[in-house]
Write a protein that holds these residues in place. Sequence first.
Motif, PDB file in Angstrom:
ATOM      1  N   PRO A  92      58.503  -7.081 -34.348  1.00 25.13           N
ATOM      2  CA  PRO A  92      57.963  -5.758 -34.476  1.00 25.13           C
ATOM      3  C   PRO A  92      56.978  -6.929 -35.720  1.00 25.13           C
ATOM      4  O   PRO A  92      55.686  -6.236 -35.357  1.00 25.13           O
ATOM      5  CB  PRO A  92      58.853  -4.817 -35.338  1.00 25.13           C
ATOM      6  CG  PRO A  92      59.904  -5.681 -34.593  1.00 25.13           C
ATOM      7  CD  PRO A  92      59.752  -6.748 -34.285  1.00 25.13           C
ATOM      8  N   GLU A  99      53.986  -9.548 -33.814  1.00 24.59           N
ATOM      9  CA  GLU A  99      53.395  -8.008 -32.815  1.00 24.59           C
ATOM     10  C   GLU A  99      52.245  -7.287 -33.684  1.00 24.59           C
ATOM     11  O   GLU A  99      51.006  -7.161 -32.968  1.00 24.59           O
ATOM     12  CB  GLU A  99      54.553  -7.102 -32.519  1.00 24.59           C
ATOM     13  CG  GLU A  99      55.266  -7.801 -31.204  1.00 24.59           C
ATOM     14  CD  GLU A  99      55.913  -7.131 -30.754  1.00 24.59           C
ATOM     15  OE1 GLU A  99      56.006  -5.778 -31.150  1.00 24.59           O
ATOM     16  OE2 GLU A  99      57.060  -6.501 -29.705  1.00 24.59           O
ATOM     17  N   GLU A 131      54.933  -0.965 -30.701  1.00 24.07           N
ATOM     18  CA  GLU A 131      55.732   0.102 -30.695  1.00 24.07           C
ATOM     19  C   GLU A 131      56.101   0.418 -29.234  1.00 24.07           C
ATOM     20  O   GLU A 131      56.855   1.469 -29.370  1.00 24.07           O
ATOM     21  CB  GLU A 131      55.858   0.393 -32.008  1.00 24.07           C
ATOM     22  CG  GLU A 131      56.301   0.008 -33.389  1.00 24.07           C
ATOM     23  CD  GLU A 131      54.868  -0.325 -33.569  1.00 24.07           C
ATOM     24  OE1 GLU A 131      55.865  -1.041 -34.698  1.00 24.07           O
ATOM     25  OE2 GLU A 131      54.752  -0.271 -33.628  1.00 24.07           O
ATOM     26  N   ILE A 165      60.139  -3.536 -27.728  1.00 30.16           N
ATOM     27  CA  ILE A 165      60.832  -4.149 -28.758  1.00 30.16           C
ATOM     28  C   ILE A 165      62.306  -3.734 -28.950  1.00 30.16           C
ATOM     29  O   ILE A 165      63.037  -4.832 -29.261  1.00 30.16           O
ATOM     30  CB  ILE A 165      60.157  -3.269 -30.175  1.00 30.16           C
ATOM     31  CG1 ILE A 165      58.978  -3.401 -30.266  1.00 30.16           C
ATOM     32  CG2 ILE A 165      61.621  -3.665 -31.448  1.00 30.16           C
ATOM     33  CD1 ILE A 165      58.907  -2.290 -31.208  1.00 30.16           C
TER      34      ILE A 165
END
Length: 223
Positions: free
Chosen positions: A71, A74, A148, A153
């Motif tokens: 995350p 990302e 998200e 994820i």
Amino acid sequence: MVPPAMEATQPRKGPWTEQEDLQLVWYVRLFGERRWDILAKVSGLNRTGKSCRLRWVNYLHPGLKRGRLTPQEERLVLDLHAKWGNRWSRIARRLPGRTDNEIKNYWRTHMRRKAQERNRSSCRSPSSSSVDGPQLGIEKPGGGSVAEGSSLISGLGVNDEVAKGYTMDQIWNEIVASESASWLSFEEEQDCPPLPSSMWGVEDEGTRMLNPMSLLALPCHEF
DNA sequence: AACAGCGACAACCGCCATTGC
DNA sequence: GGCAATGGCGGTTGTCGCTGT
């Protein structure tokens, strides 16, 4: 292994074999990460220098992380892309262990999905999460709820199928252990998880597992 | 069980930049 | 400075495996 008779013919294309990978690793150790054209010729790999470089950079290079972006990564990609656009190599430099190709692929997949989501939602509500103008024929980041995206994820960590064989990190650790290789120093700055590399044993369980030490022990002519 | 759709990834291509002569 | 060789980068395509129908 490429039959000698073929070496003078058209360079090979398509997926790399385990043997070619070993050969490439070996010769990169000899020549360093330069002169790919010469390396390609001398190694006997029936590949172009470009192809060798790409394979090395995107797959065989020590310290490469495999698996999904975290995350944090990302978000960093999204931030940097908002700042720099499609400068993938530049973005990749900010994500140790990730390649431009990997980030590019991630972005492409990610944006495609987002575009689809937007198409769907725009049918229902035009004021939904759309962002700034199009890019790559899709859209530009910078607005809101990017990384998200649910399923994105969800698979984190599950992908680590290292267990079945040697990973590139293991191989390199052993290589490096036998010689203080300063050119690997960047790897030490990060805590890279083991590499779930697909090449060392993900194939059939029954297939031969390569011992990295045997690679080191092999004289060049063994390739 | 078979099939289609999709996501993830590897690899190639073409162009541009850099380097060496 | 001009040219060729080489390397780097971004875009694109092909393939494979997973998942849902």
